[in-house]
Design a protein around this motif. Structure first.
Motif, PDB file in Angstrom:
ATOM      1  N   LYS A  67      -1.004   2.020   4.939  1.00 48.66           N
ATOM      2  CA  LYS A  67       0.059   1.269   4.285  1.00 48.66           C
ATOM      3  C   LYS A  67       0.122  -0.107   4.940  1.00 48.66           C
ATOM      4  O   LYS A  67      -0.105  -0.244   6.146  1.00 48.66           O
ATOM      5  N   GLU A  68       0.436  -1.096   4.133  1.00 51.79           N
ATOM      6  CA  GLU A  68       0.500  -2.465   4.657  1.00 51.79           C
ATOM      7  C   GLU A  68       1.776  -3.139   4.174  1.00 51.79           C
ATOM      8  O   GLU A  68       2.133  -3.048   2.999  1.00 51.79           O
ATOM      9  N   GLU A  69       2.447  -3.804   5.104  1.00 53.09           N
ATOM     10  CA  GLU A  69       3.622  -4.601   4.782  1.00 53.09           C
ATOM     11  C   GLU A  69       3.387  -6.011   5.305  1.00 53.09           C
ATOM     12  O   GLU A  69       3.121  -6.202   6.489  1.00 53.09           O
ATOM     13  N   VAL A  70       3.451  -6.976   4.398  1.00 49.53           N
ATOM     14  CA  VAL A  70       3.153  -8.369   4.751  1.00 49.53           C
ATOM     15  C   VAL A  70       4.334  -9.263   4.409  1.00 49.53           C
ATOM     16  O   VAL A  70       4.932  -9.137   3.340  1.00 49.53           O
ATOM     17  N   ILE A  83       1.449  -2.352   0.286  1.00 48.29           N
ATOM     18  CA  ILE A  83       0.259  -1.663  -0.219  1.00 48.29           C
ATOM     19  C   ILE A  83       0.233  -0.251   0.347  1.00 48.29           C
ATOM     20  O   ILE A  83       0.610  -0.027   1.504  1.00 48.29           O
ATOM     21  N   ASN A  84      -0.215   0.695  -0.452  1.00 51.76           N
ATOM     22  CA  ASN A  84      -0.346   2.071   0.011  1.00 51.76           C
ATOM     23  C   ASN A  84      -1.632   2.654  -0.575  1.00 51.76           C
ATOM     24  O   ASN A  84      -1.781   2.754  -1.797  1.00 51.76           O
ATOM     25  N   CYS A  85      -2.580   3.007   0.275  1.00 49.46           N
ATOM     26  CA  CYS A  85      -3.863   3.567  -0.151  1.00 49.46           C
ATOM     27  C   CYS A  85      -4.006   4.959   0.452  1.00 49.46           C
ATOM     28  O   CYS A  85      -3.896   5.123   1.668  1.00 49.46           O
ATOM     29  N   SER A  96      -5.060   7.761  -4.468  1.00 56.79           N
ATOM     30  CA  SER A  96      -4.225   6.777  -5.151  1.00 56.79           C
ATOM     31  C   SER A  96      -4.134   5.492  -4.352  1.00 56.79           C
ATOM     32  O   SER A  96      -4.430   5.455  -3.155  1.00 56.79           O
ATOM     33  N   ALA A  97      -3.702   4.440  -5.040  1.00 56.36           N
ATOM     34  CA  ALA A  97      -3.419   3.165  -4.388  1.00 56.36           C
ATOM     35  C   ALA A  97      -2.321   2.462  -5.175  1.00 56.36           C
ATOM     36  O   ALA A  97      -2.281   2.535  -6.406  1.00 56.36           O
TER      37      ALA A  97
END
Length: 235
Positions: A67-70, A83-85, A96-97
């Motif tokens: 997971k990404e938080e920007v 983002i979640n992959c 999923s993404a």
């Protein structure tokens, strides 16, 4: 490259000088390599701070992913991104993404579910379609997870990368240099391998700590961008 909506068909180029990427990704390897932790990166452009990226890795007996938080400033405007992959460890395949991006007042939402035979059921804002590519890697996975799986071997691999921002598939080559690269970080000097990705939206060099397999630096030379690891937290 032409695309047919709702069906898109892409064929991967086979080059014998490159190993196939499927040889290096497996549920066992992901369980062995990833930890439940958050890695915080400072983003900069030509030395000036742009903001921060929080990279959240997760792994259990069912799934693994990123997971990404920007929160960053691009061209004087705020960009926020989530983002979640997810990779399905039980079936050894992508699951999923999702991404949700807001920039300069505009919102972009993507959701993809990986079906059998690499098919991707995609929803982008109001578009709902089915993509039928050959074997591939989702872009975020290929940047933040793949280098951690291949950093310890001097190899060249080629794969098809899927970018949810434009629904395009691009040929990527990843080369690994395991010779000693001593990088100064907040956590001291780290001996790193360098995984170089070429052929995507932006070519980049990814520095992986040989001791921990963590990515400690990402450099995008053409844009003057750099990501530097500044904090490590438990999930």
């Amino acid at each position: 490259m032409k695309y047919i909506i709702p069906i898109l068909i892409i064929s991967i180029l086979k080059l014998p000088s490159f190993a196939q990427i499927g040889n290096y990704i497996s549920s066992a390897k992901l369980k062995e390599t990833l930890e439940n932790e958050q890695l915080i990166y400072r983003m900069s452009q030509n030395g000036d701070s742009m903001g921060y990226t929080k990279a959240i890795y997760f792994v259990n007996n069912i799934e693994a992913g990123y997971k990404e938080e920007v929160s960053a400033i691009f061209s004087g405007k705020l960009m926020e991104e989530q983002i979640n992959c997810v990779y399905d460890l039980q079936n050894d395949k992508f699951k999923s993404a999702e991404s949700d991006i807001t920039y300069a007042g505009n919102t972009f939402k993507f959701k993809g579910n990986w079906l059998d035979s690499n098919k991707i059921q995609v929803k982008v804002n109001s578009l709902d379609t089915l993509l039928i590519p050959d074997e591939h890697l989702e872009r975020t996975f290929s940047i933040f997870i793949l280098p951690r799986l291949i950093y310890n071997k001097d190899i060249n691999v080629r794969y098809l990368q899927f970018n949810s921002m434009d629904l395009r598939f691009r040929q990527i080559s990843a080369s690994v240099d395991t010779s000693e690269k001593h990088i100064s970080t907040k956590f001291g000097v780290k001996n790193c391998s360098v995984v170089s990705l070429k052929g995507g939206v932006a070519e980049q060099d990814i520095y992986v700590d040989k001791e921990t397999s963590r990515i400690v630096r990402i450099v995008i030379p053409a844009m003057g961008w750099e990501y530097d690891l500044i904090d490590i937290r438990s999930n």
